[in-house]
Design an enzyme around this catalytic site. Structure first.
Site, PDB file in Angstrom:
ATOM      1  N   ASP A 120       0.816  -0.967  -0.053  1.00  0.00           N
ATOM      2  CA  ASP A 120      -0.107  -0.028   0.085  1.00  0.00           C
ATOM      3  C   ASP A 120       0.874   1.115  -0.251  1.00  0.00           C
ATOM      4  O   ASP A 120       2.090   1.186   0.240  1.00  0.00           O
ATOM      5  CB  ASP A 120      -0.977   0.013   1.221  1.00  0.00           C
TER       6      ASP A 120
ATOM      7  N   GLU B 248      -0.105  -1.358   5.548  1.00  0.00           N
ATOM      8  CA  GLU B 248       1.225  -1.094   6.436  1.00  0.00           C
ATOM      9  C   GLU B 248       0.999   0.332   6.977  1.00  0.00           C
ATOM     10  O   GLU B 248       1.241   0.920   8.137  1.00  0.00           O
ATOM     11  CB  GLU B 248       2.561  -1.259   5.894  1.00  0.00           C
TER      12      GLU B 248
HETATM   13 ZN   LIG Z   1       7.008   2.042   4.357  1.00  0.00          ZN
END
Ligand SMILES: [Zn+2]
Length: 437
Positions: A107, A202
């Site tokens: 992401d 993340e």
């Molecule tokens: Zn990163």
């Protein structure tokens, strides 16, 4: 670009084979081509979404990566329902080698748009500022990006100035993919089983929420998500969240004299008495921690202030929490009929506490960085990583450089040469774990 690497190994009884048989590696890098292919896929995560992955579009990249890994011959490569990609490069040595994993996140940050990324390459950078072509107000200034001075002669990849680049962390993904291809194409390079893990979400702190560590089956892991070439990070902040809830005394404002104790005013007084010159994000750096209000809400009767507390040690966290409580207590003296409640919740802990129990994880990475021709630098992260949570979930996981710079912004950049060094570091690391087994 094909690069022929020759290196001298330190004479050691552990490494006789490599001094004769494998004293050279010939790299034909695909990392930049891969990177350019991955960054045009929009994978922005969304903190407001309750689903997992938070955005379905992250699977667009996941599907491509799983297919590319399958095409390399990694039979177990797959994308799962939660948007995680798993794959195994099987061992090709009779030795019993610990299973290591390389991990990156798919992401990109919700802070800056990642839709319609148009990467540009500044070939053979000669120094100076880089003006981004589609928005001349976006300038990567050499003075503000001191790491640029190490990039003379390199090919620097930027955006056109209208989006982020996504080098955080697609540089890491491209590096792991290139290294996997290299190991598969060069079966004479011996290594144990190597796991590949690509995670979603993340950037919104949910990158390891749905990871299946049993399925992954790794002993140790490395995230490829660091900044400067040569860096290895084995330390992160330890993090708590603290909430102060204040109950004031409510009365009709027309008849309040000597009776009302206003919860909003109490909360404001607490914030006002926080240290001005220390202990805040804007006044600290390096190994200093801080106490940082992240939200305030309330009314006459009840108010609440949310804080995050950060430090590299548990004692440092406790001191800052004690300081916060002493400030609250001092304020409350002026409001004798009001009450407060302080709640502290653990968020994550400095991964060094876990990694120090296995010093070889970092030692081998340092050796691999050196063999890739870089000067290893041990650094600490003023934040958390997926690795800090993985470490405490039982998978010790320091962070290796990926070459990404100015992430979460339109000025984000990475260089071809740094990414190639990261690929070489991964390959050397795989070899070192086998050598030392
Ligand atoms: Zn990163």
């Amino acid at each position: 670009m094909a690069l022929f690497l020759l290196y001298a190994f330190t004479p050691s009884s552990h490494l006789p084979r490599f001094q004769t048989v494998s004293s050279s590696l010939q790299f034909k890098h695909s990392v930049t081509e891969r990177f350019l292919r991955y960054v045009v896929i929009d994978t922005q995560s969304d903190p407001a979404s309750p689903t997992s992955p938070s955005t379905e579009k992250q699977k667009d990249l996941g599907r491509l990566l799983a297919a590319e890994l399958q095409a390399m011959g990694l039979a177990d490569a797959h994308l799962d329902a939660h948007g995680y990609v798993y794959a195994t490069i099987p061992a090709n040595t009779p030795k019993k080698v610990p299973v290591i994993c390389f991990c990156s996140h798919m992401d990109t940050s919700p802070d800056c748009t990642g839709k319609g990324v148009k990467p540009q390459i500044v070939k053979n950078y000669r120094g100076g500022d880089i003006v981004l072509p589609a928005d001349s107000t976006q300038v990567i200034r050499a003075a503000e990006h001191p790491a640029m001075s190490d990039q003379i002669g390199h090919d620097i990849i930027t955006t056109d100035g209208t989006t982020l680049l996504g080098a955080d962390n697609k540089a890491g993904i491209a590096e792991i993919m290139d290294a996997a291809q290299f190991l598969i194409d060069n079966p004479h390079i011996k290594h144990g089983a190597i796991k590949i893990l690509f995670t979603p979400d993340e950037e919104i702190g949910r990158g390891v929420d749905k990871v299946d560590l049993k399925k992954l089956g790794a002993d140790f892991a490395y995230t490829m998500d660091g900044e400067i070439a040569g860096n290895i990070e084995d330390e992160t902040f330890s993090a708590d969240a603290a909430t102060i809830t204040i109950e004031g005394v409510s009365t009709h404002p027309g008849f309040a004299k000597g009776k009302m104790e206003h919860a909003i005013k109490i909360a404001a007084a607490v914030v006002d008495r926080l240290p001005k010159d220390t202990c805040s994000p804007e006044t600290t750096e390096g190994k200093e921690g801080f106490l940082h209000p992240t939200g305030i809400s309330g009314a006459l009767e009840k108010a609440r202030v949310d804080f995050i507390v950060r430090d590299f040690s548990d004692e440092g966290l406790k001191q800052k929490e004690a300081l916060l409580e002493s400030i609250v207590k001092a304020v409350m003296k002026d409001y004798p009929r009001s009450t407060y409640r302080m709640e502290v919740k653990q968020q994550y802990r400095n991964m060094k506490q876990v990694i120090d129990r296995h010093p070889e994880i970092v030692d081998y990475a340092i050796e691999a960085i050196r063999r890739a021709g870089l000067k290893p630098v041990k650094a600490s992260i003023r934040g958390g990583t997926d690795g800090s949570r993985l470490s405490f979930m039982g998978l010790p996981c320091p962070n290796i450089f990926a070459g990404e710079h100015a992430f979460h912004s339109r000025l984000e950049w990475v260089s071809r040469q740094d990414m190639e060094k990261a690929v070489q570091t991964i390959v050397h690391l795989a070899m070192i774990w086998e050598e030392r087994a």
